[in-house]
Scaffold this active site. Structure first.
Site, short mmCIF file in Angstrom:
data_model
loop_
_atom_site.label_atom_id
_atom_site.label_comp_id
_atom_site.label_asym_id
_atom_site.label_seq_id
_atom_site.Cartn_x
_atom_site.Cartn_y
_atom_site.Cartn_z
N PHE A 137 6.22 46.04 -89.47
CA PHE A 137 4.95 46.34 -88.63
C PHE A 137 4.35 45.47 -87.81
CE2 PHE A 137 3.76 44.03 -92.80
CZ PHE A 137 2.87 43.22 -92.27
N ASN B 180 -7.31 47.81 -90.79
CA ASN B 180 -8.05 47.32 -91.91
C ASN B 180 -9.42 46.48 -91.71
OD1 ASN B 180 -6.62 45.08 -91.59
ND2 ASN B 180 -5.89 44.87 -93.62
N LYS C 9 -11.61 43.42 -86.32
CA LYS C 9 -10.46 44.19 -85.63
C LYS C 9 -10.94 45.27 -84.92
CE LYS C 9 -6.81 42.63 -88.95
NZ LYS C 9 -5.91 43.10 -89.82
P1 GDP Z 1 -4.11 40.05 -94.93
O1 GDP Z 1 -4.06 38.62 -94.94
O2 GDP Z 1 -4.86 40.92 -96.12
O3 GDP Z 1 -4.79 40.68 -93.55
O4 GDP Z 1 -2.60 40.85 -94.82
P2 GDP Z 1 -1.28 40.30 -94.34
O5 GDP Z 1 -1.47 38.88 -93.84
O6 GDP Z 1 -0.22 40.69 -95.34
O7 GDP Z 1 -0.84 41.37 -93.25
C1 GDP Z 1 -1.48 40.79 -91.96
C2 GDP Z 1 -2.02 42.19 -91.25
O8 GDP Z 1 -0.81 43.03 -91.11
C3 GDP Z 1 -2.81 43.09 -92.31
O9 GDP Z 1 -3.97 42.82 -92.19
C4 GDP Z 1 -2.60 44.47 -91.81
O10 GDP Z 1 -3.54 44.62 -90.32
C5 GDP Z 1 -1.17 44.57 -91.16
N1 GDP Z 1 -0.27 44.99 -92.19
C6 GDP Z 1 0.07 44.50 -93.53
N2 GDP Z 1 0.79 45.20 -94.20
C7 GDP Z 1 0.92 46.55 -93.26
C8 GDP Z 1 1.83 47.51 -93.39
O11 GDP Z 1 2.53 47.80 -94.41
N3 GDP Z 1 1.70 48.59 -92.51
C9 GDP Z 1 1.05 48.34 -91.39
N4 GDP Z 1 1.17 49.04 -90.41
N5 GDP Z 1 0.31 47.06 -90.93
C10 GDP Z 1 0.31 46.22 -92.08
#
Ligand code: GDP
Ligand code: MG
Length: 149
Positions: free
Chosen positions: A68, A123, A20
């Site tokens: 988000f 992240n 990213k």
């Molecule tokens: P991943 O599969 O571990 O990448 O997580 P998710 O599929 O739940 O979310 C996708 C992406 O959205 C994450 O990797 C973060 O970049 C973003 N994201 C998830 N939760 C949050 C949050 O609570 N706040 C913000 N700003 N970004 C989030």
């Protein structure tokens, strides 16, 4: 001898990964790729691209209703990313393990997110979460001729 249940499940598999913008900005592509390779994941396709906000929006369509979403699409289009296909035994689960939890505060020591991520949003890496999403995500960024195994 017949394969054990564990061995039978360990088929050669491909997953989709993104390094990213927070990581490309800090020149961490090589360090992150080293983590993948040390874990036995082979980088079988890779390119650096700069997504438009609408391309990022389509990629993260599944999160469109999350609070988000707009911030996420802004972030993912804020700088170049490295999109990749990783191959290995149980690559999808293995990659998720190497990445660590979404929130770096919860990520296990030694994982990419524990070492490099800046926040729950910024992240450092994306990784597919299932075979179906891996196939869709790979096809969104790569054509067959770019996948060299
Ligand atoms: P991943 O599969 O571990 O990448 O997580 P998710 O599929 O739940 O979310 C996708 C992406 O959205 C994450 O990797 C973060 O970049 C973003 N994201 C998830 N939760 C949050 C949050 O609570 N706040 C913000 N700003 N970004 C989030
Ligand atoms: Mg996810």
């Amino acid at each position: 001898a017949p394969l054990s249940q564990g061995e039978a499940n360990m088929a050669l598999e491909r997953t989709f990964s993104i390094i990213k913008p927070d990581a490309t900005r800090r020149n961490l592509t090589g360090k992150i790729n080293a983590k993948f390779e040390e874990a036995g994941l082979r980088i079988v396709a890779q390119k650096r691209i700069h997504m438009t906000k609408s391309q990022a929006g389509k990629f993260y369509d599944v999160h469109a209703e999350r609070p988000f979403y707009d911030e996420l699409c802004e972030f993912m289009s804020s700088a170049p990313v490295v999109v990749q296909v990783l191959e290995g035994e149980g690559a999808i689960a293995k990659n998720r393990e190497v990445m660590g939890a979404t929130n770096p505060a919860d990520a296990a020591p030694g994982t990419i997110r524990a070492e490099f991520a800046e926040s729950v949003g910024e992240n450092s890496v994306h990784g597919s979460d299932a075979p179906e999403t891996a196939a869709v995500e790979i096809a969104y960024f790569f054509s067959g001729i770019e996948l060299v195994g």
